[in-house]
Write a protein that holds these residues in place. Structure first.
Motif, short mmCIF file in Angstrom:
data_model
loop_
_atom_site.label_atom_id
_atom_site.label_comp_id
_atom_site.label_asym_id
_atom_site.label_seq_id
_atom_site.Cartn_x
_atom_site.Cartn_y
_atom_site.Cartn_z
N PHE A 182 6.72 -2.12 3.24
CA PHE A 182 5.42 -1.47 3.08
C PHE A 182 4.34 -2.34 3.72
O PHE A 182 4.45 -3.56 3.73
CB PHE A 182 5.08 -1.27 1.59
CG PHE A 182 5.99 -0.31 0.88
CD1 PHE A 182 5.75 1.06 0.91
CD2 PHE A 182 7.09 -0.77 0.17
CE1 PHE A 182 6.59 1.94 0.25
CE2 PHE A 182 7.93 0.11 -0.49
CZ PHE A 182 7.68 1.46 -0.45
N LYS A 225 0.41 4.22 -0.53
CA LYS A 225 -0.17 5.47 -0.04
C LYS A 225 -0.36 5.49 1.48
O LYS A 225 -0.77 6.50 2.04
CB LYS A 225 -1.52 5.73 -0.72
CG LYS A 225 -1.41 5.92 -2.24
CD LYS A 225 -2.77 6.19 -2.86
CE LYS A 225 -2.66 6.38 -4.38
NZ LYS A 225 -3.99 6.63 -5.00
N SER A 226 -0.03 4.39 2.13
CA SER A 226 -0.23 4.30 3.57
C SER A 226 0.77 5.19 4.32
O SER A 226 1.93 5.31 3.92
CB SER A 226 -0.09 2.86 4.05
OG SER A 226 -0.13 2.79 5.45
N ASN A 227 0.32 5.79 5.42
CA ASN A 227 1.19 6.60 6.27
C ASN A 227 1.84 5.79 7.38
O ASN A 227 2.62 6.32 8.17
CB ASN A 227 0.39 7.75 6.89
CG ASN A 227 -0.06 8.76 5.85
OD1 ASN A 227 0.67 9.07 4.91
ND2 ASN A 227 -1.28 9.27 5.99
N VAL A 228 1.53 4.50 7.45
CA VAL A 228 2.11 3.63 8.46
C VAL A 228 3.54 3.31 8.07
O VAL A 228 3.82 2.90 6.93
CB VAL A 228 1.29 2.33 8.61
CG1 VAL A 228 1.95 1.41 9.65
CG2 VAL A 228 -0.14 2.64 9.01
N LEU A 229 4.49 3.49 9.01
CA LEU A 229 5.90 3.26 8.73
C LEU A 229 6.32 1.89 9.26
O LEU A 229 6.24 1.62 10.47
CB LEU A 229 6.74 4.36 9.38
CG LEU A 229 6.46 5.79 8.91
CD1 LEU A 229 7.34 6.78 9.66
CD2 LEU A 229 6.69 5.92 7.41
N ASP A 237 0.88 -1.17 0.00
CA ASP A 237 0.00 0.00 0.00
C ASP A 237 0.92 1.22 0.00
O ASP A 237 1.34 1.70 1.06
CB ASP A 237 -0.90 -0.02 1.23
CG ASP A 237 -1.89 1.14 1.24
OD1 ASP A 237 -1.78 2.03 0.36
OD2 ASP A 237 -2.77 1.17 2.11
#
Length: 222
Positions: A43, A35-39, A33
């Motif tokens: 990914f 576009k995810s903001n999760v680091l 993903d």
């Protein structure tokens, strides 16, 4: 007791290899993903129910790339950023185009070993070992159909000293192997490395270092 320590030693060795490589897959696939903001290390996965064929697809690698630049080369990367389905699979690809006398300058891939095959033309390739102070150079002239391996993390290069264009395909053992071009990193760092440090390290006068740092260090990776 000895068997216990042996088990712990083997477990530590296995864990070190696991940590040093790309994240392992725990399911059929883990489409990135992007576009995810999760680091995370890599990914996060897209919901597998939302995956589609396009997540595993890239088109156009057959088309010649523009090599009209200072280096006379162009590297087309096909990694997880281009194919989200590569996430956790530990593999990627690149196409390398060379104009006559074009060079892919000395660089390293910090996270992957590279295996390269020449499709057209002739390339002079090589890598340098990390055994200071010897730093042995392994070099070879490759013709169409020849294959060469560049071990992970070692400085290597490819140079087309022929009078015709050359094309190669490279496979890399990481979904995102990274690339550090030595000259760009040393003389084009932002903010710049101290010219005193570089003058001392390369045994150059400060004016030469200042001139090198003022140059435009182009990136041939796309």
């Amino acid at each position: 007791m000895a068997a216990h320590f042996l088990f712990l030693a083997l477990l530590a060795l296995a864990s070190s290899h696991a940590i040093a490589s790309d994240p392992s897959q725990l399911q059929d696939f883990c489409v990135a993903d992007l576009k995810s903001n999760v680091l995370v290390n890599g990914f996060v996965c897209k919901d597998p129910k939302l995956a589609k064929a396009e997540d595993f697809f890239f088109s156009g690698l057959d088309k010649p790339r523009d090599t009209r630049n200072k280096l006379g080369s162009n590297v087309t990367q096909v990694n997880v950023n281009q194919i989200p389905g590569l996430n956790t699979l530990g593999i990627s690809l690149a196409r390398l185009d060379f104009a006559p006398y074009g060079v892919n300058p000395p660089h390293i891939h910090p996270r992957g070993t590279e295996i390269l095959t020449v499709l057209e033309g002739t390339l002079h390739v090589g890598f340098v070992t990390s055994n200071n102070p010897n730093n042995q150079l392994f070099t070879k002239v490759l013709n169409k159909g020849d294959v060469f391996v560049f071990p992970q993390g070692l400085i290597h290069f490819q140079f087309n000293y022929g009078k015709t264009n050359a094309v190669a395909i490279a496979g890399l053992s990481s979904q995102n192997p990274g690339v550090i071009t030595i000259a760009n990193a040393v003389f084009g760092a932002k903010p710049p490395i101290s010219d005193y440090v570089l003058a001392k390290a390369f045994q150059l006068d400060k004016k030469t270092v200042d001139w090198l740092q003022a140059q435009f260090w182009m990136d041939n990776n796309n």
